[in-house]
Design an enzyme around this catalytic site. Structure first.
Site, PDB file in Angstrom:
ATOM      1  N   PHE A   1      19.227  63.841  26.505  1.00 31.88           N
ATOM      2  CA  PHE A   1      17.889  64.062  25.942  1.00 31.88           C
ATOM      3  C   PHE A   1      17.503  65.529  26.204  1.00 31.88           C
ATOM      4  O   PHE A   1      16.460  65.821  26.769  1.00 31.88           O
ATOM      5  CB  PHE A   1      16.846  63.130  26.562  1.00 31.88           C
ATOM      6  CG  PHE A   1      17.236  61.674  26.577  1.00 31.88           C
ATOM      7  CD1 PHE A   1      17.042  60.877  25.458  1.00 31.88           C
ATOM      8  CD2 PHE A   1      17.804  61.093  27.713  1.00 31.88           C
ATOM      9  CE1 PHE A   1      17.393  59.519  25.467  1.00 31.88           C
ATOM     10  CE2 PHE A   1      18.158  59.746  27.731  1.00 31.88           C
ATOM     11  CZ  PHE A   1      17.952  58.952  26.611  1.00 31.88           C
TER      12      PHE A   1
ATOM     13  N   CYS B   1       8.789  59.451  31.940  1.00 29.04           N
ATOM     14  CA  CYS B   1       7.458  60.013  31.640  1.00 29.04           C
ATOM     15  C   CYS B   1       6.548  58.919  31.080  1.00 29.04           C
ATOM     16  O   CYS B   1       5.551  59.206  30.434  1.00 29.04           O
ATOM     17  CB  CYS B   1       7.561  61.203  30.699  1.00 29.04           C
ATOM     18  SG  CYS B   1       8.312  60.797  29.124  1.00 29.04           S
TER      19      CYS B   1
HETATM   20  N1  SAH Z   1      14.700  67.443  28.791  1.00 31.17           N
HETATM   21  C1  SAH Z   1      13.904  68.065  27.778  1.00 31.17           C
HETATM   22  C2  SAH Z   1      12.832  67.146  27.227  1.00 31.17           C
HETATM   23  C3  SAH Z   1      13.332  65.824  26.685  1.00 31.17           C
HETATM   24  S1  SAH Z   1      12.229  65.071  25.577  1.00 31.17           S
HETATM   25  C4  SAH Z   1      13.286  69.353  28.343  1.00 31.17           C
HETATM   26  O1  SAH Z   1      13.203  69.528  29.555  1.00 31.17           O
HETATM   27  O2  SAH Z   1      12.862  70.185  27.550  1.00 31.17           O
HETATM   28  C5  SAH Z   1      13.129  63.764  24.953  1.00 31.17           C
HETATM   29  C6  SAH Z   1      14.214  64.133  23.931  1.00 31.17           C
HETATM   30  O3  SAH Z   1      14.961  62.956  23.663  1.00 31.17           O
HETATM   31  C7  SAH Z   1      13.729  64.621  22.582  1.00 31.17           C
HETATM   32  O4  SAH Z   1      14.294  65.877  22.334  1.00 31.17           O
HETATM   33  C8  SAH Z   1      14.253  63.595  21.560  1.00 31.17           C
HETATM   34  O5  SAH Z   1      14.721  64.211  20.364  1.00 31.17           O
HETATM   35  C9  SAH Z   1      15.386  62.964  22.300  1.00 31.17           C
HETATM   36  N2  SAH Z   1      15.734  61.565  22.002  1.00 31.17           N
HETATM   37  C10 SAH Z   1      14.916  60.512  21.811  1.00 31.17           C
HETATM   38  N3  SAH Z   1      15.619  59.363  21.720  1.00 31.17           N
HETATM   39  C11 SAH Z   1      16.920  59.713  21.851  1.00 31.17           C
HETATM   40  C12 SAH Z   1      18.147  58.968  21.868  1.00 31.17           C
HETATM   41  N4  SAH Z   1      18.150  57.638  21.749  1.00 31.17           N
HETATM   42  N5  SAH Z   1      19.298  59.648  22.045  1.00 31.17           N
HETATM   43  C13 SAH Z   1      19.298  60.996  22.163  1.00 31.17           C
HETATM   44  N6  SAH Z   1      18.171  61.741  22.189  1.00 31.17           N
HETATM   45  C14 SAH Z   1      17.012  61.109  22.024  1.00 31.17           C
END
Ligand code: SAH
Length: 397
Positions: free
Chosen positions: A226, A338
């Site tokens: 993510f 979160c």
């Molecule tokens: N770690 C990042 C924030 C993550 S926010 C930072 O510090 O900036 C969550 C992210 O998860 C988003 O970018 C979204 O596109 C992604 N996401 C949501 N569901 C997902 C999934 N099932 N598999 C992969 N990515 C996913």
């Protein structure tokens, strides 16, 4: 002044300085106030409790501006904004960083209002009828108090619907900033898309946690799940990681993450990206017997409220169980939630369950939370949403 008269005995939460009044606590309303207008909150016996904004469409019918008998006007908001800015200054949250949350809603006694700074641009998010009512005044004050010229609005969060408000996005003051800005954070640069990025553009709440990952990443094979625009990825590379594999389902986020590597002149050959679903990919890696020294799990909100907690718990357990399996002995799991609906205690239990089912011995070596510019008022525990654990996977005895 219109007044909201509470049912007998329903002033208890206000006496504990919690800023919300739910519709069920209200006996009646005198002089139907405007949406977002200011009301007095009175006990059943008409004693003054607080002055609040009125949200006729929301279950949270009133949110407290002040517990004092004082006018709620432009000078009131100036005082509140100054106090928020002063806290950030005193806590040095902008030391080595030119992006920070300047106002965090209820935690800063400004319900519904979020203001983030990205360099010389402010991004405002108004989430309630009350913050909407005062938006123009607050916008002017923000410029006066910060000396900045540009404010962009990102009031496109779903919760506005509960307040009967439409989504609004666009420039409030100054010129519409270039859609892509560059900010710096502890010596690293990040491209921010304030028009289309998540939240107001960046996950400012993870600022210190990113630095911690940088400190721990040396010589490690890192898996950043993510990854969004690469907050942890860039820090792991800057910390001397041997390799970083970054996964996200969003093509745009990954494109920005790749640009961020180049922008920081970090080794492109040590980084790899996969656009895909983390749940599926972790299973695939397990089946392929892949392993890592450090895994970061920073998923989106699985449970906005306690009602969705059970389903969310299954999601957290699933990815953490798989991550424990993929970690080499001596490896580090940096795992977050979160979800407001899952508190720190429950999160720790879920992670313990994941380790047990993965047949792994692990220690919590650190508890993490949201950055200091996202403070939590002791009277408003709902402001705490981000919790994280750094777990160390022990070598088998
Ligand atoms: N770690 C990042 C924030 C993550 S926010 C930072 O510090 O900036 C969550 C992210 O998860 C988003 O970018 C979204 O596109 C992604 N996401 C949501 N569901 C997902 C999934 N099932 N598999 C992969 N990515 C996913």
């Amino acid at each position: 002044m219109p007044a909201v008269i509470l049912k007998q005995g329903r002033e208890k939460s206000l006496l504990r300085r919690h800023p919300w009044i739910f519709s069920g606590a209200i006996h009646h309303v005198d002089d139907e106030p405007a949406s977002g207008g200011t009301v007095d909150l009175l006990t059943f016996n008409k004693q003054f409790l607080a002055r609040a904004s009125y949200s006729p469409h929301s279950q949270i019918r009133a949110r407290v501006w002040t517990f004092e008998d004082e006018p709620v006007d432009k000078e009131f908001f100036r005082k509140r904004i100054r106090a928020s800015l002063a806290t950030r200054y005193e806590l040095k949250v902008e030391h080595n960083i030119n992006a920070a949350r300047l106002i965090y809603a209820e935690s800063d006694h400004l319900p519904g209002l979020i203001v983030d700074r990205y360099g010389d641009v402010l991004v405002l998010q108004s989430l309630t009828a009350g913050s909407e009512y005062w938006k123009e005044t607050i916008t002017d004050l923000l410029l006066e108090e910060t000396g900045l010229e540009n404010i962009y609005e990102r009031s496109d969060a779903d919760v506005r619907e509960l307040e009967g408000l439409e989504q609004k996005v666009g420039s409030l003051r100054g010129t519409i900033p270039q859609s892509q800005l560059t900010i710096y954070e502890h010596g690293l640069k990040f491209l921010i898309n304030i028009e289309h990025g998540h939240k107001t553009g960046f996950y400012l709440d993870q600022c210190r946690n990113r630095l911690r990952v940088r400190e721990l990443a040396q010589d490690k094979d890192v898996l950043d799940c993510f990854c969004y625009t690469g907050g942890f990825t860039i820090n792991a590379l800057a910390g001397g990681a041997k390799s970083v594999l970054s996964v996200d389902s969003s093509e745009e986020a990954l494109a920005l993450a790749k640009e961020n590597i180049v922008l920081n002149t970090l080794p492109v050959d040590k980084s790899d990206f996969i656009e895909g679903d983390v749940f599926q990919l972790l299973r695939k890696f397990r089946d392929e017997n892949r392993s890592f020294d450090m895994i970061i799990l920073d998923p989106p909100k699985f449970a906005p409220t306690a009602a969705q907690a059970e389903r969310a718990a299954r999601g957290y357990k699933d990815i953490n169980l798989l991550a424990f399996k993929l970690l080499r002995p001596g490896g580090i799991l940096v795992t977050f939630s979160c979800s407001g609906g899952i508190d720190a205690g429950l999160f720790q239990k879920i992670i313990a369950g994941a380790a047990l089912d993965a047949n792994v011995d692990a220690q919590i070596v650190e508890h993490l939370s949201q950055n200091a510019d996202h403070p939590v008022s002791l009277h408003f525990p709902e402001g705490a949403y981000l919790k994280g654990l750094i777990c160390y996977k022990q070598h088998s005895a």
